[in-house]
Design an enzyme around this catalytic site. Sequence first.
Site, short mmCIF file in Angstrom:
data_model
loop_
_atom_site.label_atom_id
_atom_site.label_comp_id
_atom_site.label_asym_id
_atom_site.label_seq_id
_atom_site.Cartn_x
_atom_site.Cartn_y
_atom_site.Cartn_z
N ASP A 6 -8.39 -5.84 3.30
CA ASP A 6 -7.05 -6.41 3.23
C ASP A 6 -6.03 -5.31 2.97
OD1 ASP A 6 -5.36 -8.65 3.34
OD2 ASP A 6 -5.30 -8.82 1.16
N HIS A 7 -4.97 -5.27 3.74
CA HIS A 7 -3.86 -4.33 3.55
C HIS A 7 -4.29 -2.87 3.53
CE1 HIS A 7 -0.80 -7.40 3.02
NE2 HIS A 7 -1.64 -8.05 2.23
N GLY A 135 -0.12 -14.71 1.11
CA GLY A 135 0.60 -15.40 0.05
C GLY A 135 0.49 -16.90 0.21
#
Length: 212
Positions: A6-7, A135
């Site tokens: 992730d990211h 989110g």
Amino acid sequence: VVIHLDHGRSLEEVMKAIYAGFTSVMIDASSHPFEQNIALTKKIVEIAHTINVSVEAELGTIGVAEGSGEGGSNEILYTDPQQAETFVRETGTDTLAVAIGTSHGLYPKGKQPKLDIERLQQIRKVVDIPLVLHGGSGNKDSEVAESILYGVGKINISSDMKKAFFVALEQELKQGGHEPNSLFVKPMQAAGEVVAAKMALFNSVGKAALYR
């Protein structure tokens, strides 16, 4: 189950994940200018696809709520539909994280985001790959369910799951008298219940056979 980075912020981070056996990687160059985001994402897609690793990219910036360790921006920059069309065409990314009003982490009491469904609809008209909602915790179930109708195929709910775990863990610690191995049984069950409820909401129950 996949192992997903992730990211990932750089080529180096993504390559370390690929070498470690990750089956899915994200390159988040959303803080860079548009053309740089395209160039870096395209390079990683070319590398990852040679060994059957899928790539997620991000266009626009996700907000950051208090206490989040996942990063984000103090100002949400909403994804531009026309840029999204160009980005997907130029990079060949498998999935695209879009910014439609969400933030990483848990929202303060009394604050709840409102998803820009109209913007999502516009993006879906010009982009045919699965979209990603970062989110995803703390949003209205009705809005999340609606987002799935317009191409969202992956929703990140880390904060909701972790909150359930830590609330249950706090209760167990207050009671005391636990062996270390038994301390986490109820917290893990609480987190699992959140995941099960979310899977039902996302209509993702019984879909494992699609990935075998």
